[in-house]
Design a protein around this motif. Structure first.
Motif, PDB file in Angstrom:
ATOM      1  N   GLU A  30       0.169   3.668   1.938  1.00  0.00           N
ATOM      2  CA  GLU A  30       0.282   3.981   3.365  1.00  0.00           C
ATOM      3  C   GLU A  30       1.563   3.407   3.961  1.00  0.00           C
ATOM      4  O   GLU A  30       2.294   4.096   4.684  1.00  0.00           O
ATOM      5  CB  GLU A  30      -0.929   3.435   4.120  1.00  0.00           C
ATOM      6  CG  GLU A  30      -0.887   3.693   5.610  1.00  0.00           C
ATOM      7  CD  GLU A  30      -2.063   3.048   6.353  1.00  0.00           C
ATOM      8  OE1 GLU A  30      -2.198   3.316   7.556  1.00  0.00           O
ATOM      9  OE2 GLU A  30      -2.817   2.276   5.725  1.00  0.00           O
ATOM     10  N   SER A  80       0.812  -1.213   0.000  1.00  0.00           N
ATOM     11  CA  SER A  80       0.000   0.000   0.000  1.00  0.00           C
ATOM     12  C   SER A  80       0.849   1.267   0.000  1.00  0.00           C
ATOM     13  O   SER A  80       2.000   1.272   0.441  1.00  0.00           O
ATOM     14  CB  SER A  80      -0.912   0.018   1.233  1.00  0.00           C
ATOM     15  OG  SER A  80      -0.151   0.198   2.413  1.00  0.00           O
ATOM     16  N   GLU A 116       4.738   5.258   2.545  1.00  0.00           N
ATOM     17  CA  GLU A 116       4.949   6.558   3.184  1.00  0.00           C
ATOM     18  C   GLU A 116       5.364   6.408   4.640  1.00  0.00           C
ATOM     19  O   GLU A 116       6.171   7.197   5.151  1.00  0.00           O
ATOM     20  CB  GLU A 116       3.678   7.393   3.056  1.00  0.00           C
ATOM     21  CG  GLU A 116       3.386   7.787   1.599  1.00  0.00           C
ATOM     22  CD  GLU A 116       2.078   8.551   1.434  1.00  0.00           C
ATOM     23  OE1 GLU A 116       1.277   8.576   2.408  1.00  0.00           O
ATOM     24  OE2 GLU A 116       1.860   9.113   0.347  1.00  0.00           O
ATOM     25  N   LYS A 117       4.843   5.382   5.300  1.00  0.00           N
ATOM     26  CA  LYS A 117       5.220   5.114   6.687  1.00  0.00           C
ATOM     27  C   LYS A 117       6.708   4.790   6.789  1.00  0.00           C
ATOM     28  O   LYS A 117       7.394   5.244   7.720  1.00  0.00           O
ATOM     29  CB  LYS A 117       4.380   3.948   7.229  1.00  0.00           C
ATOM     30  CG  LYS A 117       4.578   3.646   8.703  1.00  0.00           C
ATOM     31  CD  LYS A 117       3.626   2.533   9.137  1.00  0.00           C
ATOM     32  CE  LYS A 117       3.772   2.228  10.626  1.00  0.00           C
ATOM     33  NZ  LYS A 117       2.824   1.150  11.048  1.00  0.00           N
TER      34      LYS A 117
END
Length: 307
Positions: A67, A65, A70-71
């Protein structure tokens, strides 16, 4: 240490090849973000680096993902102040022949390998470009993606796609001074443990012994540590002129894979109708058929799998 001051993310680095990559990057002076889907495995991998005097943190999250991508980038920047290197290693297998492969089998492998590489590279490159960092990106291909392998439709598609993306990204990232390459590793991992052909090499590696020379020299098959040196080199400033390449490594062997090129070309005035294909085109194709799949040498008698 050639990577002093550098910060690296290595996806799928809790164990196996990924852990070897992360440990070598740390040994060369880089601070490393470890990633795995299992919290305990992540912690153990981080400990293996910090206990040896290196710097590492862990991010437990499944790759695929935006997400998670970026994490990972945010974790590197928040903990270590920057990001210089991304190694995309996370992967899974769901091997089945075509008629037995479910939609979920296909999607799961594509999501982790192909989409995960795409999202992580996009996030890292955005950070590199915004901060004018001449970063290094290393992705992981496979001989299966180069030549195909029975029962691995999903894996072959993902790995071939990764190399295709690398060639495109090398063009797009050139102006920013960011390099991106694919490596084609051949090494003893959990993925090769179940293949009887490699059993003598796997058993030697597990026993802490040197693999038989046949595997290391003739086949170019070795340990995870044999691959890690190339990862560290491509992550360094010394590799600034190397980008858009597919580079094979394993055992004692290093290879540069060629890009696909035509092996035969013929022109015909008026084009290639069905009739023209029957009379002339068929011969051109059949005289230049390319083989598929990995070709393994016959094992010496003493290295044959035990019954």
């Amino acid at each position: 240490m050639s990577l002093n001051g550098k910060v690296a993310i290595v996806t799928g680095s809790g164990a196996g090849l990924g852990l070897a990559y992360a440990q070598e990057l740390a040994r060369q002076g880089a601070k490393v973000v470890i990633n795995d889907v299992n919290e305990d495995v992540t912690k153990q991998a981080v400990e293996s680096i910090t206990s040896a005097g290196g710097a590492a943190i862990g991010v437990t999250a499944p790759v695929g993902s935006t997400e998670t991508a970026e994490k990972l980038v945010n974790a590197a920047v928040e903990e270590f102040g920057t990001l210089d290197i991304l190694v995309n290693n996370a992967g899974i297998l769901r091997d089945r022949s075509l008629l037995k492969m479910s939609d979920d089998d296909f999607d799961a492998v594509i999501n982790v390998h192909l989409r995960g590489t795409f999202t992580c590279v996009r996030a890292a490159f955005a950070y590199f470009k915004e901060n004018e960092i001449k970063g290094r990106i290393v992705t992981i291909g496979s001989p299966t993606g180069q030549r195909g392998n029975f029962g691995q439709t999903n894996y072959a598609a993902a790995k071939a796609g990764i190399v295709g993306m690398v060639r495109t990204w090398a063009l797009e990232m050139k102006r920013a001074g960011v390099t991106v390459n694919a490596i084609i590793p051949v090494a003893a991992t959990a993925m090769t443990e179940t293949v009887p052909y490699f059993s003598a090499a796997i058993e030697a590696d597990k026993a802490g012994e040197a693999m038989p020379a046949f595997f290391r020299k003739e086949l170019g098959f070795g340990t995870a540590a044999d691959v890690a040196g190339l990862i560290a080199f491509l992550s360094s400033d010394e590799a600034a002129n190397i980008t858009g390449q597919a580079i094979g490594v394993g055992g004692d062997r290093l290879q540069v894979w060629g890009h696909p090129e035509p092996v035969a070309t013929e022109f015909r005035e008026g084009g290639w109708s069905y009739e023209a294909m029957q009379s002339e085109g068929r011969e051109l194709i059949e005289n230049n058929l390319q083989d598929v799949g990995e070709k393994f040498l016959e094992l010496p008698a003493e290295l044959q799998p035990k019954a």
